[in-house]
Motif scaffolding. Structure first.
Motif, PDB file in Angstrom:
ATOM      1  N   ASP A   1       0.826  -1.217   0.000  1.00 59.48           N
ATOM      2  CA  ASP A   1       0.000   0.000   0.000  1.00 59.48           C
ATOM      3  C   ASP A   1       0.854   1.259   0.000  1.00 59.48           C
ATOM      4  O   ASP A   1       1.743   1.435   0.833  1.00 59.48           O
ATOM      5  N   GLN A   2       0.583   2.115  -0.969  1.00 59.01           N
ATOM      6  CA  GLN A   2       1.276   3.382  -1.185  1.00 59.01           C
ATOM      7  C   GLN A   2       2.745   3.183  -1.567  1.00 59.01           C
ATOM      8  O   GLN A   2       3.549   4.107  -1.494  1.00 59.01           O
ATOM      9  N   THR A   3       3.082   1.958  -1.975  1.00 61.34           N
ATOM     10  CA  THR A   3       4.390   1.692  -2.580  1.00 61.34           C
ATOM     11  C   THR A   3       4.173   1.088  -3.965  1.00 61.34           C
ATOM     12  O   THR A   3       4.556   1.680  -4.967  1.00 61.34           O
ATOM     13  N   LEU A   4       3.519  -0.071  -4.023  1.00 65.17           N
ATOM     14  CA  LEU A   4       3.188  -0.673  -5.312  1.00 65.17           C
ATOM     15  C   LEU A   4       1.732  -0.464  -5.703  1.00 65.17           C
ATOM     16  O   LEU A   4       1.413  -0.341  -6.888  1.00 65.17           O
ATOM     17  N   ILE A   5       0.829  -0.446  -4.712  1.00 67.44           N
ATOM     18  CA  ILE A   5      -0.600  -0.334  -5.012  1.00 67.44           C
ATOM     19  C   ILE A   5      -1.181   0.877  -4.284  1.00 67.44           C
ATOM     20  O   ILE A   5      -0.675   1.278  -3.235  1.00 67.44           O
ATOM     21  N   TYR A   6      -2.279   1.425  -4.863  1.00 68.64           N
ATOM     22  CA  TYR A   6      -2.789   2.705  -4.365  1.00 68.64           C
ATOM     23  C   TYR A   6      -4.307   2.721  -4.356  1.00 68.64           C
ATOM     24  O   TYR A   6      -4.962   2.208  -5.274  1.00 68.64           O
ATOM     25  N   SER A   7      -4.850   3.344  -3.317  1.00 65.66           N
ATOM     26  CA  SER A   7      -6.284   3.638  -3.293  1.00 65.66           C
ATOM     27  C   SER A   7      -6.538   4.877  -4.137  1.00 65.66           C
ATOM     28  O   SER A   7      -5.599   5.586  -4.534  1.00 65.66           O
ATOM     29  N   GLU A   8      -7.795   5.175  -4.402  1.00 63.67           N
ATOM     30  CA  GLU A   8      -8.122   6.390  -5.147  1.00 63.67           C
ATOM     31  C   GLU A   8      -7.640   7.627  -4.408  1.00 63.67           C
ATOM     32  O   GLU A   8      -7.194   8.596  -5.017  1.00 63.67           O
ATOM     33  N   ALA A   9      -7.701   7.594  -3.094  1.00 61.83           N
ATOM     34  CA  ALA A   9      -7.300   8.758  -2.299  1.00 61.83           C
ATOM     35  C   ALA A   9      -5.794   8.961  -2.283  1.00 61.83           C
ATOM     36  O   ALA A   9      -5.319  10.088  -2.129  1.00 61.83           O
ATOM     37  N   SER A  10      -5.027   7.879  -2.440  1.00 64.31           N
ATOM     38  CA  SER A  10      -3.572   7.993  -2.294  1.00 64.31           C
ATOM     39  C   SER A  10      -2.815   8.064  -3.608  1.00 64.31           C
ATOM     40  O   SER A  10      -1.615   8.336  -3.604  1.00 64.31           O
ATOM     41  N   MET A  11      -3.487   7.827  -4.752  1.00 65.51           N
ATOM     42  CA  MET A  11      -2.742   7.720  -6.002  1.00 65.51           C
ATOM     43  C   MET A  11      -2.230   9.058  -6.541  1.00 65.51           C
ATOM     44  O   MET A  11      -1.290   9.107  -7.321  1.00 65.51           O
ATOM     45  N   GLY A  12      -2.853  10.172  -6.115  1.00 63.58           N
ATOM     46  CA  GLY A  12      -2.397  11.469  -6.596  1.00 63.58           C
ATOM     47  C   GLY A  12      -2.921  11.777  -7.991  1.00 63.58           C
ATOM     48  O   GLY A  12      -3.706  11.014  -8.570  1.00 63.58           O
ATOM     49  N   PRO A  13      -2.487  12.914  -8.576  1.00 65.58           N
ATOM     50  CA  PRO A  13      -2.966  13.311  -9.907  1.00 65.58           C
ATOM     51  C   PRO A  13      -2.546  12.294 -10.974  1.00 65.58           C
ATOM     52  O   PRO A  13      -1.430  11.771 -10.942  1.00 65.58           O
ATOM     53  N   LEU A  14      -3.444  12.034 -11.900  1.00 61.14           N
ATOM     54  CA  LEU A  14      -3.167  11.117 -13.001  1.00 61.14           C
ATOM     55  C   LEU A  14      -2.868  11.892 -14.274  1.00 61.14           C
ATOM     56  O   LEU A  14      -3.366  13.002 -14.482  1.00 61.14           O
ATOM     57  N   LYS A  15      -2.065  11.298 -15.146  1.00 55.54           N
ATOM     58  CA  LYS A  15      -1.824  11.888 -16.456  1.00 55.54           C
ATOM     59  C   LYS A  15      -3.116  11.857 -17.271  1.00 55.54           C
ATOM     60  O   LYS A  15      -3.981  11.003 -17.047  1.00 55.54           O
ATOM     61  N   PRO A  16      -3.275  12.794 -18.226  1.00 58.93           N
ATOM     62  CA  PRO A  16      -4.462  12.760 -19.092  1.00 58.93           C
ATOM     63  C   PRO A  16      -4.578  11.401 -19.792  1.00 58.93           C
ATOM     64  O   PRO A  16      -3.576  10.843 -20.243  1.00 58.93           O
ATOM     65  N   GLN A  17      -5.764  10.870 -19.806  1.00 60.36           N
ATOM     66  CA  GLN A  17      -6.072   9.595 -20.463  1.00 60.36           C
ATOM     67  C   GLN A  17      -5.478   8.378 -19.744  1.00 60.36           C
ATOM     68  O   GLN A  17      -5.571   7.262 -20.258  1.00 60.36           O
ATOM     69  N   GLU A  18      -4.885   8.579 -18.569  1.00 59.61           N
ATOM     70  CA  GLU A  18      -4.352   7.433 -17.826  1.00 59.61           C
ATOM     71  C   GLU A  18      -5.493   6.540 -17.367  1.00 59.61           C
ATOM     72  O   GLU A  18      -6.505   7.011 -16.852  1.00 59.61           O
TER      73      GLU A  18
END
Length: 278
Positions: free
Chosen positions: A8-25
Motif C-alpha cells: 500500500d502506497q508503494t506498489l498499489i494505491y487507493s483512489e485517495a492515495s494515487m495522486g494526480p493522473l496523467k491525461p487519459q491514464e
C-alpha cells in the motif's frame, strides 16, 4: 536476487492515495472488497512487476493481515509470487500457506522483548476518544490497527504515548487514516532476512514508504522509497535509501524500473525500457 516490496502506497494505491493522473491514464483495479474496487495500479506498473517477477524472486511484504492480503487478486491472476510476508512480518506465506514454524518463532520473540498487548491498550485508552478514533482492531493477535481522523489527532498526547510504548518495546506508525501499534520484535526486516537465508539469495532490493518498512529497507542490500511516504518525511536524506523523483501512483513505475535496471547492471546487461501494456 530478491525484490521485497511493501504494497500500500508503494506498489498499489487507493483512489485517495494515487495522486494526480496523467491525461487519459487508465488505472487497473487489483483489489475487490465488499463488491467495490479499492486498490489500483497503472497498466505500466503491472507490466513492470510482471517483468520483475520473471527476472527474480518477488516477495510482497505488508502490514496487512492474511485475509486482507488475499483480497489483492492481481497476485492470483497476473503476478503469482511463491512467497509473501504479511502481518508486518508475523506471517510468512509459502504458496499461500502459513509457515507455522515462523509463526511460533515470532510469537516467542514478541513475548521476550515487548510488553503484553493489554498493557499497550491501557495506555492507548487514556488518550483515545471517539472524536478522533473511529475503529480499533487487534490484528492476527499481533498488533493494533486503528482508524483515525488524522486532522483531529491530539498531537502532544500522541507524542507522549509514542515515547511510553517505545520503552515497552512497541512502535507507532501513522499511515493515511490508520495508526499501527506494533511490537518492536514484529519486523518485516526479520522475516525478509529469514527468507533470504532460506532461498539462498545473495542480494535483496527492498521498497517501502512507511516507518514500518524501515527494518525491511535497512536489512536489504539496496533500498528505494516513494517520495510521498512517511519515511521521506522523517528522513529527507538517508545514506541507505534512494527516493523516487515522482510521488503518488507513478512512484511505483519509477521504483520498478530502478529494480530492473539494477538487476540488469548486476548481470552485466543493459535494461531497455519497453512501452506497452499487459
Amino acid at each position: 536476487m530478491i525484490f521485497a516490496s511493501d504494497l500500500d502506497q508503494t506498489l498499489i494505491y487507493s483512489e485517495a492515495s494515487m495522486g494526480p493522473l496523467k491525461p487519459q491514464e487508465q488505472t487497473v483495479p487489483i483489489e475487490l472488497y465488499e463488491e467495490r474496487y479499492i486498490s489500483f495500479m497503472t497498466k505500466r506498473a503491472i507490466q513492470l512487476l510482471t517483468q520483475v517477477t520473471a527476472s527474480m524472486q518477488f516477495i510482497p511484504v505488508t502490514t496487512r493481515t492474511v485475509v486482507q492480503y488475499e483480497r489483492i487478486f492481481v497476485f492470483k491472476d497476473t503476478v503469482r509470487p511463491n512467497y509473501a510476508i504479511t502481518s508486518n512480518g508475523g506471517t510468512i506465506l509459502v504458496n499461500g500457506q502459513a509457515d507455522e514454524h515462523w509463526k511460533q518463532t515470532v510469537t516467542a520473540a514478541v513475548a521476550r522483548s515487548s510488553a503484553p498487548a493489554a498493557d499497550i491498550k491501557q495506555h492507548w485508552d487514556r488518550i483515545a476518544t471517539p472524536e478522533w478514533v473511529l475503529t480499533e482492531k487487534y490484528a492476527d493477535d499481533l498488533f493494533y490497527s486503528l482508524v483515525i481522523v488524522r486532522d483531529k489527532i491530539p498531537q502532544p498526547e500522541l507524542d507522549d504515548f509514542r515515547a511510553v510504548i517505545a520503552e515497552l518495546g512497541w512502535n507507532l506508525s501513522i499511515q493515511g487514516r490508520k495508526i499501527y501499534l506494533v511490537p518492536a520484535a514484529l519486523s518485516k526486516g526479520a522475516a525478509m532476512l529469514h527468507l533470504k537465508e532460506r532461498l539462498g539469495a545473495s542480494h535483496v532490493i527492498a521498497a517501502g514508504d512507511s516507518l514500518l518498512d524501515e527494518s525491511l529497507l535497512l536489512a536489504a542490500d539496496e533500498a528505494i522509497a516513494p517520495r510521498h511516504g512517511e519515511l521521506f518525511k522523517h528522513y529527507p536524506k538517508h545514506p541507505h535509501i534512494t527516493y523516487t523523483q515522482l510521488p503518488g501512483i507513478y512512484a511505483s513505475e519509477e521504483l520498478l524500473e530502478q529494480v530492473l535496471e539494477r538487476h540488469s547492471y548486476r548481470n552485466g546487461t543493459i535494461y531497455e525500457k519497453k512501452e506497452g501494456v499487459v
